[in-house]
Design a protein around this motif. Structure first.
Motif, PDB file in Angstrom:
ATOM      1  N   MET A 371     -18.310  71.220 -37.848  1.00  0.00           N
ATOM      2  CA  MET A 371     -16.983  72.240 -38.041  1.00  0.00           C
ATOM      3  C   MET A 371     -16.955  73.450 -37.282  1.00  0.00           C
ATOM      4  SD  MET A 371     -15.759  70.039 -39.914  1.00  0.00           S
ATOM      5  CE  MET A 371     -13.985  70.566 -40.129  1.00  0.00           C
ATOM      6  N   ILE A 372     -16.061  73.687 -36.455  1.00  0.00           N
ATOM      7  CA  ILE A 372     -16.123  74.831 -35.489  1.00  0.00           C
ATOM      8  C   ILE A 372     -15.007  75.699 -35.704  1.00  0.00           C
ATOM      9  CG2 ILE A 372     -16.390  75.530 -33.194  1.00  0.00           C
ATOM     10  CD1 ILE A 372     -17.336  72.996 -32.418  1.00  0.00           C
ATOM     11  N   SER A 373     -14.974  76.939 -36.049  1.00  0.00           N
ATOM     12  CA  SER A 373     -13.799  77.851 -36.073  1.00  0.00           C
ATOM     13  C   SER A 373     -14.126  79.118 -35.282  1.00  0.00           C
ATOM     14  CB  SER A 373     -13.629  78.141 -37.660  1.00  0.00           C
ATOM     15  OG  SER A 373     -14.611  78.848 -38.073  1.00  0.00           O
ATOM     16  N   ALA A 374     -12.941  79.567 -34.859  1.00  0.00           N
ATOM     17  CA  ALA A 374     -12.842  80.874 -34.440  1.00  0.00           C
ATOM     18  C   ALA A 374     -12.979  81.989 -35.025  1.00  0.00           C
ATOM     19  CB  ALA A 374     -11.842  80.977 -33.175  1.00  0.00           C
ATOM     20  N   ALA A 375     -13.619  83.048 -35.148  1.00  0.00           N
ATOM     21  CA  ALA A 375     -13.637  84.258 -36.101  1.00  0.00           C
ATOM     22  C   ALA A 375     -12.792  85.086 -35.337  1.00  0.00           C
ATOM     23  CB  ALA A 375     -14.867  84.867 -36.265  1.00  0.00           C
ATOM     24  N   VAL A 376     -12.919  86.386 -35.726  1.00  0.00           N
ATOM     25  CA  VAL A 376     -12.113  87.429 -35.186  1.00  0.00           C
ATOM     26  C   VAL A 376     -12.317  87.530 -33.670  1.00  0.00           C
ATOM     27  CG1 VAL A 376     -11.484  88.723 -37.238  1.00  0.00           C
ATOM     28  CG2 VAL A 376     -13.494  89.178 -35.971  1.00  0.00           C
ATOM     29  N   ILE A 377     -11.430  87.982 -32.866  1.00  0.00           N
ATOM     30  CA  ILE A 377     -11.539  88.474 -31.507  1.00  0.00           C
ATOM     31  C   ILE A 377     -12.468  89.848 -31.301  1.00  0.00           C
ATOM     32  CG2 ILE A 377     -10.641  88.847 -29.211  1.00  0.00           C
ATOM     33  CD1 ILE A 377      -8.397  87.121 -29.723  1.00  0.00           C
ATOM     34  N   GLU A 378     -13.690  89.663 -30.785  1.00  0.00           N
ATOM     35  CA  GLU A 378     -14.422  90.556 -30.573  1.00  0.00           C
ATOM     36  C   GLU A 378     -14.202  91.506 -29.408  1.00  0.00           C
ATOM     37  OE1 GLU A 378     -18.305  88.819 -30.519  1.00  0.00           O
ATOM     38  OE2 GLU A 378     -18.267  87.971 -32.470  1.00  0.00           O
ATOM     39  N   ASP A 379     -13.975  90.721 -28.345  1.00  0.00           N
ATOM     40  CA  ASP A 379     -13.514  91.686 -26.984  1.00  0.00           C
ATOM     41  C   ASP A 379     -12.337  91.304 -26.514  1.00  0.00           C
ATOM     42  OD1 ASP A 379     -15.835  93.508 -26.980  1.00  0.00           O
ATOM     43  OD2 ASP A 379     -17.150  91.621 -26.570  1.00  0.00           O
ATOM     44  N   ILE A 380     -11.638  91.810 -25.941  1.00  0.00           N
ATOM     45  CA  ILE A 380     -10.210  91.578 -25.274  1.00  0.00           C
ATOM     46  C   ILE A 380      -9.847  92.369 -24.092  1.00  0.00           C
ATOM     47  CG2 ILE A 380      -8.464  92.713 -26.774  1.00  0.00           C
ATOM     48  CD1 ILE A 380      -6.887  90.155 -26.695  1.00  0.00           C
ATOM     49  N   GLU A 381      -9.379  91.768 -23.044  1.00  0.00           N
ATOM     50  CA  GLU A 381      -9.075  92.724 -21.941  1.00  0.00           C
ATOM     51  C   GLU A 381      -7.728  92.138 -21.473  1.00  0.00           C
ATOM     52  OE1 GLU A 381     -10.465  93.597 -17.335  1.00  0.00           O
ATOM     53  OE2 GLU A 381     -12.176  93.425 -18.983  1.00  0.00           O
ATOM     54  N   LEU A 382      -6.604  92.929 -21.454  1.00  0.00           N
ATOM     55  CA  LEU A 382      -5.378  92.615 -20.784  1.00  0.00           C
ATOM     56  C   LEU A 382      -5.063  93.138 -19.399  1.00  0.00           C
ATOM     57  CD1 LEU A 382      -5.214  92.026 -23.871  1.00  0.00           C
ATOM     58  CD2 LEU A 382      -2.596  92.500 -23.701  1.00  0.00           C
ATOM     59  N   SER A 383      -4.501  92.561 -18.533  1.00  0.00           N
ATOM     60  CA  SER A 383      -4.138  92.831 -17.388  1.00  0.00           C
ATOM     61  C   SER A 383      -2.890  92.171 -16.785  1.00  0.00           C
ATOM     62  CB  SER A 383      -5.059  92.573 -16.286  1.00  0.00           C
ATOM     63  OG  SER A 383      -5.432  91.329 -15.857  1.00  0.00           O
ATOM     64  N   LEU A 384      -1.758  93.039 -15.990  1.00  0.00           N
ATOM     65  CA  LEU A 384      -0.844  92.420 -15.657  1.00  0.00           C
ATOM     66  C   LEU A 384      -1.036  91.212 -14.311  1.00  0.00           C
ATOM     67  CD1 LEU A 384       2.282  92.824 -15.983  1.00  0.00           C
ATOM     68  CD2 LEU A 384       2.414  94.465 -14.118  1.00  0.00           C
ATOM     69  N   ALA A 385      -0.680  90.340 -14.752  1.00  0.00           N
ATOM     70  CA  ALA A 385      -0.718  89.211 -13.629  1.00  0.00           C
ATOM     71  C   ALA A 385       0.729  89.197 -12.476  1.00  0.00           C
ATOM     72  CB  ALA A 385      -0.621  87.927 -14.176  1.00  0.00           C
ATOM     73  N   ALA A 386       1.809  89.314 -13.278  1.00  0.00           N
ATOM     74  CA  ALA A 386       3.207  88.987 -12.733  1.00  0.00           C
ATOM     75  C   ALA A 386       4.141  89.833 -13.354  1.00  0.00           C
ATOM     76  CB  ALA A 386       3.565  87.635 -12.254  1.00  0.00           C
ATOM     77  N   SER A 387       5.340  90.504 -12.622  1.00  0.00           N
ATOM     78  CA  SER A 387       6.171  91.081 -13.515  1.00  0.00           C
ATOM     79  C   SER A 387       7.655  90.996 -12.658  1.00  0.00           C
ATOM     80  CB  SER A 387       5.941  92.433 -13.883  1.00  0.00           C
ATOM     81  OG  SER A 387       6.933  93.070 -14.257  1.00  0.00           O
ATOM     82  N   ASP A 388       8.752  90.618 -13.428  1.00  0.00           N
ATOM     83  CA  ASP A 388      10.081  90.588 -12.947  1.00  0.00           C
ATOM     84  C   ASP A 388      10.791  91.858 -13.341  1.00  0.00           C
ATOM     85  OD1 ASP A 388       9.823  88.220 -11.731  1.00  0.00           O
ATOM     86  OD2 ASP A 388      10.976  87.215 -13.121  1.00  0.00           O
ATOM     87  N   VAL A 389      10.224  92.676 -14.202  1.00  0.00           N
ATOM     88  CA  VAL A 389      10.724  93.814 -14.712  1.00  0.00           C
ATOM     89  C   VAL A 389       9.986  95.316 -14.207  1.00  0.00           C
ATOM     90  CG1 VAL A 389      11.716  92.851 -16.779  1.00  0.00           C
ATOM     91  CG2 VAL A 389       9.244  93.450 -16.874  1.00  0.00           C
TER      92      VAL A 389
END
Length: 462
Positions: A371-389
């Protein structure tokens, strides 16, 4: 309808891609193990223990069945001697390093040579066994030597001559037992074949464990190396090449467990690669946002959408997932692109965000599944890839989408992983007393074997 059509088209593309890849890159380009197991001497003793009732049943069928005339030699007339009871007193399995196994069985036969007498004869079988891999890639238990003997241990006639045991030896065709002596164990070749069965992970994704060679026999136990293959939509997929060749760790000399399974870091990465190929991590994520609420933060939203619509996030895997194993810790690195759009009947994306996450993985074993389960996200990085706004600052991306991603991505992944993945095993046995130990680059699973009772069958040990 538009979403269903796109989903169907995506699946058709997936099948076509899988077919092309399977033609271009054979699934077995790299013949190297990524998992395996070591059956310890204590595990061998357990198999011998649970095989006693089975061996007794087989011997009764072979020796007591009146429909087997070739058990008795000599004249075509039925012999006056009759075996009316079979009791296995001892059954043991021992390791012969670099060769195989030695099977030793002592069985007491109750024989009635005449109406007034009853004798108990001791049938002893000493056989050497080894395991071969046939051309189909399945393991077979083969007898390499067998020596049966019969001697008298008890008689109701005090004047019975010692030569009577040899008379019975001549009457009973005990050599017939040696033809199929391996069937006296509760590991017939039908069960060994079950080791290489295909097991489902998701409706479109299956796993299979293939032995690379016959097992190795040593004083520490029986070691088998396996290569994992995955099928998606019925097609074998080429897996990422392991950067480090995997070999089974040396077993502890005094391991109390029956069996130790080992899985490389590459095994887990291959699993998530197969799930990604099957599209299992493509997610549709609802959100509390609407185009009107987002227009308060991003002014160009107002000119793009005149009516207030719900905002939906659609996540796709941008780059193959990767599992990293450290001492006592497993982590999944997931690389997504999330398309943000208005949730009308025709999804209209107006913003794309690249998301790189690292989530801890929890590993456990239930029956014969990991059994495999994902716990809480430890690291996360967001960056803009494309935008119409227009441009959107990173801080605003995090404000709008980070809470949703932190909550929904692990939750939806765990739905995919909820059934677990079947571990290599043979039919009729399950795993108990399991301990999952994570080391750098590999996972060890020491456990005990337990024979499962079948409906209508007796599996009492003893």
């Amino acid at each position: 309808m538009g979403r269903l059509a796109r989903k169907g088209a995506a699946m058709a593309k997936l099948c076509t891609l899988s077919t092309l890849l399977s033609l271009l890159v054979p699934a077995h380009t790299t013949r190297s193990p990524d998992c395996g197991g070591i059956l310890t001497p204590s595990g061998l003793s357990y198999l011998a223990e649970v095989s006693k009732p089975h061996a007794e049943t087989v011997l009764r069928q072979d020796l007591m069945a009146p429909t087997v005339p070739d058990l008795f030699l000599g004249s075509p007339k039925p012999s006056r001697s009759q075996i009316n009871s079979v009791k296995v007193a001892e059954l043991s399995l021992s390791l012969i390093p670099d060769t195989g196994l030695r099977l030793s069985i002592d069985a007491d036969l109750g024989i009635t040579p005449a109406p007034s007498t009853t004798k108990v004869m001791r049938l002893s079988i000493l056989a050497d066994l080894h395991v071969e891999m046939n051309p189909e890639g399945n393991l077979e238990l083969v007898t390499s030597a067998c020596k049966p003997t019969v001697e008298e241990v008890q008689s109701t006639e005090e004047t019975e001559s010692k030569s009577s045991s040899s008379d019975v030896d001549k009457e009973i065709n005990i050599d017939k037992i040696c033809l199929e002596v391996s069937k006296l164990l509760l590991l017939p070749n039908e069960q060994l074949i079950s080791l290489t069965a295909q097991f489902p992970i998701t409706p479109s994704c299956q796993v299979q464990y293939l032995p690379l060679a016959a097992p190795m026999f040593s004083e520490q136990g029986i070691t088998i190396s396996l290569q994992t293959t995955f099928q998606v939509a019925g097609m074998a997929i080429p897996l990422p090449v392991s950067p480090v060749p995997f070999s089974m760790p040396e077993p502890a000399s005094s391991s109390p467990s029956h069996l130790t399974l080992a899985f490389s870091e590459h095994f887990y990465t291959s699993l998530f690669f197969a799930l990604e190929t099957a599209g299992a991590f493509n997610m549709t994520i609802p959100s509390p946002l609407t185009t009107a609420t987002m227009a308060q933060k991003i002014t160009q939203m107002g000119s793009l959408f005149q009516e207030d619509l719900p905002v939906v996030l659609q996540a796709v895997v941008r780059s193959s997932p990767r599992v990293v194993l450290e001492e006592g810790k497993a982590a999944l690195k997931l690389f997504l692109t999330i398309h943000v759009g208005a949730g009308s009947s025709a999804f209209q994306s107006f913003l794309s965000v690249n998301v790189d996450t690292s989530a801890g993985l929890l590993l456990s074993v239930t029956d014969t599944r990991m059994m495999i389960s994902a716990a809480v996200i430890e690291d996360i990085e967001l960056s803009l890839a494309a935008s119409d706004v227009g441009p959107v600052p990173a801080a605003l991306l995090e404000e709008l989408f980070l809470p949703i991603i932190r909550k929904e991505v692990p939750a939806q992944m765990n739905v995919v992983l909820s059934e677990g993945i079947f571990l290599p095993h043979i039919s009729s046995f399950t795993y108990t007393d399991v301990n999952v130990v994570i080391h750098k680059d590999y996972v060890l699973v020491p456990c005990n074997l337990e024979l499962q009772a079948r409906t209508g069958e007796q599996t009492t040990v003893g």
